[in-house]
Design a protein around this motif. Structure first.
Motif, PDB file in Angstrom:
ATOM      1  N   TYR A   1       0.856  -1.187   0.000  1.00  0.00           N
ATOM      2  CA  TYR A   1       0.000   0.000   0.000  1.00  0.00           C
ATOM      3  C   TYR A   1       0.894   1.240   0.000  1.00  0.00           C
ATOM      4  O   TYR A   1       1.133   1.869   1.027  1.00  0.00           O
ATOM      5  N   THR A   2       1.374   1.587  -1.183  1.00  0.00           N
ATOM      6  CA  THR A   2       2.294   2.711  -1.318  1.00  0.00           C
ATOM      7  C   THR A   2       1.600   3.977  -1.818  1.00  0.00           C
ATOM      8  O   THR A   2       2.181   5.063  -1.742  1.00  0.00           O
ATOM      9  N   GLN A   3       0.405   3.844  -2.360  1.00  0.00           N
ATOM     10  CA  GLN A   3      -0.375   4.990  -2.826  1.00  0.00           C
ATOM     11  C   GLN A   3      -1.849   4.737  -2.552  1.00  0.00           C
ATOM     12  O   GLN A   3      -2.319   3.595  -2.614  1.00  0.00           O
ATOM     13  N   GLU A   4      -2.568   5.814  -2.264  1.00  0.00           N
ATOM     14  CA  GLU A   4      -4.008   5.706  -2.143  1.00  0.00           C
ATOM     15  C   GLU A   4      -4.638   5.551  -3.527  1.00  0.00           C
ATOM     16  O   GLU A   4      -4.024   5.838  -4.542  1.00  0.00           O
ATOM     17  N   THR A   5      -5.885   5.116  -3.522  1.00  0.00           N
ATOM     18  CA  THR A   5      -6.653   5.000  -4.756  1.00  0.00           C
ATOM     19  C   THR A   5      -7.408   6.297  -4.986  1.00  0.00           C
ATOM     20  O   THR A   5      -8.129   6.774  -4.110  1.00  0.00           O
ATOM     21  N   GLY A   6      -7.226   6.878  -6.163  1.00  0.00           N
ATOM     22  CA  GLY A   6      -7.880   8.134  -6.500  1.00  0.00           C
ATOM     23  C   GLY A   6      -8.949   7.958  -7.558  1.00  0.00           C
ATOM     24  O   GLY A   6      -9.245   6.838  -7.993  1.00  0.00           O
ATOM     25  N   GLY A   7      -9.509   9.061  -7.993  1.00  0.00           N
ATOM     26  CA  GLY A   7     -10.589   9.024  -8.970  1.00  0.00           C
ATOM     27  C   GLY A   7     -10.172   8.432 -10.297  1.00  0.00           C
ATOM     28  O   GLY A   7     -10.950   7.706 -10.933  1.00  0.00           O
ATOM     29  N   TYR A   8      -8.951   8.748 -10.762  1.00  0.00           N
ATOM     30  CA  TYR A   8      -8.498   8.188 -12.032  1.00  0.00           C
ATOM     31  C   TYR A   8      -8.419   6.663 -11.966  1.00  0.00           C
ATOM     32  O   TYR A   8      -8.728   5.968 -12.932  1.00  0.00           O
ATOM     33  N   GLU A   9      -7.991   6.154 -10.798  1.00  0.00           N
ATOM     34  CA  GLU A   9      -7.932   4.693 -10.645  1.00  0.00           C
ATOM     35  C   GLU A   9      -9.325   4.075 -10.762  1.00  0.00           C
ATOM     36  O   GLU A   9      -9.508   3.026 -11.387  1.00  0.00           O
ATOM     37  N   HIS A  10     -10.315   4.733 -10.185  1.00  0.00           N
ATOM     38  CA  HIS A  10     -11.683   4.231 -10.298  1.00  0.00           C
ATOM     39  C   HIS A  10     -12.190   4.328 -11.742  1.00  0.00           C
ATOM     40  O   HIS A  10     -13.082   3.579 -12.147  1.00  0.00           O
ATOM     41  N   LEU A  11     -11.600   5.235 -12.512  1.00  0.00           N
ATOM     42  CA  LEU A  11     -11.963   5.367 -13.919  1.00  0.00           C
ATOM     43  C   LEU A  11     -11.210   4.358 -14.786  1.00  0.00           C
ATOM     44  O   LEU A  11     -11.519   4.185 -15.960  1.00  0.00           O
ATOM     45  N   GLY A  12     -10.222   3.709 -14.177  1.00  0.00           N
ATOM     46  CA  GLY A  12      -9.450   2.713 -14.922  1.00  0.00           C
ATOM     47  C   GLY A  12      -8.151   3.248 -15.466  1.00  0.00           C
ATOM     48  O   GLY A  12      -7.562   2.668 -16.400  1.00  0.00           O
ATOM     49  N   LEU A  13      -7.641   4.341 -14.898  1.00  0.00           N
ATOM     50  CA  LEU A  13      -6.376   4.932 -15.327  1.00  0.00           C
ATOM     51  C   LEU A  13      -5.463   5.061 -14.113  1.00  0.00           C
ATOM     52  O   LEU A  13      -5.631   5.961 -13.294  1.00  0.00           O
ATOM     53  N   ALA A  14      -4.526   4.138 -13.976  1.00  0.00           N
ATOM     54  CA  ALA A  14      -3.640   4.145 -12.809  1.00  0.00           C
ATOM     55  C   ALA A  14      -2.560   5.209 -12.959  1.00  0.00           C
ATOM     56  O   ALA A  14      -1.988   5.386 -14.040  1.00  0.00           O
ATOM     57  N   ILE A  15      -2.279   5.925 -11.894  1.00  0.00           N
ATOM     58  CA  ILE A  15      -1.216   6.925 -11.843  1.00  0.00           C
ATOM     59  C   ILE A  15      -0.178   6.431 -10.845  1.00  0.00           C
ATOM     60  O   ILE A  15      -0.497   6.246  -9.661  1.00  0.00           O
ATOM     61  N   CYS A  16       1.047   6.201 -11.287  1.00  0.00           N
ATOM     62  CA  CYS A  16       2.080   5.639 -10.427  1.00  0.00           C
ATOM     63  C   CYS A  16       3.149   6.682 -10.120  1.00  0.00           C
ATOM     64  O   CYS A  16       3.641   7.364 -11.022  1.00  0.00           O
ATOM     65  N   GLN A  17       3.519   6.794  -8.853  1.00  0.00           N
ATOM     66  CA  GLN A  17       4.463   7.817  -8.404  1.00  0.00           C
ATOM     67  C   GLN A  17       5.923   7.375  -8.483  1.00  0.00           C
ATOM     68  O   GLN A  17       6.794   8.054  -7.945  1.00  0.00           O
ATOM     69  N   SER A  18       6.179   6.258  -9.118  1.00  0.00           N
ATOM     70  CA  SER A  18       7.541   5.802  -9.350  1.00  0.00           C
ATOM     71  C   SER A  18       7.573   5.156 -10.724  1.00  0.00           C
ATOM     72  O   SER A  18       6.571   5.188 -11.448  1.00  0.00           O
ATOM     73  N   ASP A  19       8.707   4.610 -11.113  1.00  0.00           N
ATOM     74  CA  ASP A  19       8.756   3.862 -12.359  1.00  0.00           C
ATOM     75  C   ASP A  19       9.366   2.497 -12.078  1.00  0.00           C
ATOM     76  O   ASP A  19      10.077   2.309 -11.088  1.00  0.00           O
ATOM     77  N   PRO A  20       9.097   1.503 -12.914  1.00  0.00           N
ATOM     78  CA  PRO A  20       9.518   0.133 -12.617  1.00  0.00           C
ATOM     79  C   PRO A  20      11.023  -0.033 -12.425  1.00  0.00           C
ATOM     80  O   PRO A  20      11.457  -0.776 -11.535  1.00  0.00           O
ATOM     81  N   PHE A  21      11.825   0.622 -13.222  1.00  0.00           N
ATOM     82  CA  PHE A  21      13.267   0.432 -13.139  1.00  0.00           C
ATOM     83  C   PHE A  21      13.838   1.020 -11.854  1.00  0.00           C
ATOM     84  O   PHE A  21      14.722   0.433 -11.225  1.00  0.00           O
ATOM     85  N   ASN A  22      13.311   2.182 -11.442  1.00  0.00           N
ATOM     86  CA  ASN A  22      13.743   2.768 -10.179  1.00  0.00           C
ATOM     87  C   ASN A  22      13.349   1.866  -9.015  1.00  0.00           C
ATOM     88  O   ASN A  22      14.142   1.633  -8.092  1.00  0.00           O
ATOM     89  N   ALA A  23      12.130   1.334  -9.045  1.00  0.00           N
ATOM     90  CA  ALA A  23      11.673   0.452  -7.983  1.00  0.00           C
ATOM     91  C   ALA A  23      12.513  -0.819  -7.922  1.00  0.00           C
ATOM     92  O   ALA A  23      12.902  -1.270  -6.837  1.00  0.00           O
ATOM     93  N   ALA A  24      12.813  -1.412  -9.075  1.00  0.00           N
ATOM     94  CA  ALA A  24      13.617  -2.637  -9.109  1.00  0.00           C
ATOM     95  C   ALA A  24      15.015  -2.394  -8.550  1.00  0.00           C
ATOM     96  O   ALA A  24      15.554  -3.228  -7.810  1.00  0.00           O
ATOM     97  N   ASN A  25      15.604  -1.258  -8.866  1.00  0.00           N
ATOM     98  CA  ASN A  25      16.936  -0.923  -8.329  1.00  0.00           C
ATOM     99  C   ASN A  25      16.903  -0.818  -6.815  1.00  0.00           C
ATOM    100  O   ASN A  25      17.804  -1.316  -6.122  1.00  0.00           O
ATOM    101  N   GLN A  26      15.892  -0.165  -6.282  1.00  0.00           N
ATOM    102  CA  GLN A  26      15.775  -0.022  -4.838  1.00  0.00           C
ATOM    103  C   GLN A  26      15.546  -1.367  -4.154  1.00  0.00           C
ATOM    104  O   GLN A  26      16.126  -1.650  -3.104  1.00  0.00           O
ATOM    105  N   ILE A  27      14.711  -2.212  -4.760  1.00  0.00           N
ATOM    106  CA  ILE A  27      14.440  -3.521  -4.174  1.00  0.00           C
ATOM    107  C   ILE A  27      15.715  -4.380  -4.154  1.00  0.00           C
ATOM    108  O   ILE A  27      16.017  -5.032  -3.156  1.00  0.00           O
ATOM    109  N   ARG A  28      16.447  -4.366  -5.247  1.00  0.00           N
ATOM    110  CA  ARG A  28      17.705  -5.134  -5.290  1.00  0.00           C
ATOM    111  C   ARG A  28      18.676  -4.648  -4.228  1.00  0.00           C
ATOM    112  O   ARG A  28      19.358  -5.438  -3.568  1.00  0.00           O
ATOM    113  N   GLY A  29      18.741  -3.337  -4.043  1.00  0.00           N
ATOM    114  CA  GLY A  29      19.623  -2.789  -3.022  1.00  0.00           C
ATOM    115  C   GLY A  29      19.232  -3.240  -1.624  1.00  0.00           C
ATOM    116  O   GLY A  29      20.085  -3.561  -0.786  1.00  0.00           O
TER     117      GLY A  29
END
Length: 357
Positions: free
Chosen positions: A324-352
């Protein structure tokens, strides 16, 4: 059991005609006890989450033995792991021998809905309050995963008088109904009790995400696992367990979402896994939760996450780890997810983080 029979759900499933989402109704669940509330005076743990759960131990119904009858129990190196009936079920057995199934290709039932029946069980990972996948030795978490697999097989392959055979509902030969396995941890994501557990639902209702996996396979001629193992960029893999890999999906909807994919894409259920694959599953749960227990407090969040099991035809078997890293907003209920990070940055942090574990 008398306690369960006093809390029978409405036994009706409705379907949202826009997207096929299934809705089960259980008014009695509003009465279930909650001990997993946030204590504003407590500090967040940056290691294993014990500071968040131990405060509830004094009033834990499970530790005090206030449970329904145990249907499975196996010793661990310390304590034991057990399975029992959910006292506030979302599904209840039916004596209707013509029970219909809601499968991937079922027509929308309309306002009348469809009768829903089955079982709702709980697996308590350990009898020790502060022990769960993230801090159990490998031998213990392997046993817990074995028992989860055994329950899945028992439910899928024999009705045993629990529920009649689902008419037209089995997408895999010799199976009764659908088994849905999840883990909620943290009050923000639906866990009413702090004592570590998994929920297992057995029913004539195929969850929509499982239906989507099956539609994916039918349309593309391969399971979702096979596709993602081939298409997900190598830089998004965070750990290779041999039979399985822990990845960040290239379409990550929320920061630090992960998936555990099994390389044998012909496997569709946990009970079909070999011993080495079961160990990989247990180790993947162990590592993903440990990462969440570090990264969530570091970004000012409570430790809260869901684990979703994608089993059955079409999936290729994979687990989805959703912090649970982000709340669900109106766009998510509309079917448009907004993500506050990007996959490659997240993967780098997880590996670290994993390198330091």
């Amino acid at each position: 059991e008398q306690g369960v029979s006093d809390n029978i759900p409405e036994s009706t499933c409705q379907v949202d005609p826009r997207n096929g989402e299934r809705v089960l109704y259980s008014l009695v669940r509003s009465r279930r006890p909650h001990d997993n509330h946030r204590d504003p005076s407590s500090s967040l743990s940056a290691s294993d989450g014990s500071d968040l759960s131990s405060r509830d131990k004094e009033h834990c119904a499970i530790c005090e033995g206030e449970t329904t009858g145990v249907v499975d129990v196996v010793d661990l190196s310390e304590g034991f792991t057990l399975i029992n009936m959910n006292l506030y079920p979302v599904l209840y057995p039916s004596g209707d021998s013509s029970l219909p199934a809601l499968s991937s290709n079922a027509p929308f039932p309309g306002p009348e809905g469809i009768p829903a029946a089955g079982l709702h069980l709980l697996q308590w990972t350990s009898s020790f309050h502060d022990t769960d996948w993230h801090n159990m030795p490998q031998t213990d978490r392997f046993i817990a995963m074995q028992r989860l697999a055994a329950l899945e097989k028992q439910l899928l392959t024999t009705s045993d008088g629990i529920m009649p055979e689902v008419k037209g509902g089995s997408d895999r030969a010799g199976c009764f109904g659908y088994v849905s396995i999840i883990k909620n941890s943290g009050c923000q994501v639906g866990a009413s009790l702090a004592h570590g557990h998994q929920q297992i639902a057995f029913s004539n209702i195929m969850p929509n995400r499982i239906a989507q996996n099956l539609c994916f396979e039918r349309e593309r001629g391969e399971t979702f696992c096979a596709y993602l193992l081939r298409e997900n960029p190598p830089l998004l893999m965070v750990h290779d367990y041999g039979p399985a890999v822990l990845i960040v999906p290239y379409f990550m909807r929320r920061p630090f979402n992960m998936m555990l994919l099994f390389k044998d894409v012909g496997k569709g259920y946990i009970y079909e896994l070999t011993s080495s694959e079961l160990k990989a599953a247990a180790d993947g749960w162990h590592d993903a939760i440990r990462v969440f227990n570090i990264v969530l407090p570091a970004i000012g969040r409570e430790i809260a996450f869901n684990i979703i099991t994608h089993n059955g035809p079409g999936a290729g078997l994979y687990f989805e780890f959703l912090p649970y890293t982000q709340e669900t907003g109106g766009y998510e209920h509309l079917g448009l997810a907004i993500c506050q990070s990007d996959p490659f940055n997240a993967a780098n942090q997880i590996r670290g983080i994993m390198q330091k574990l």
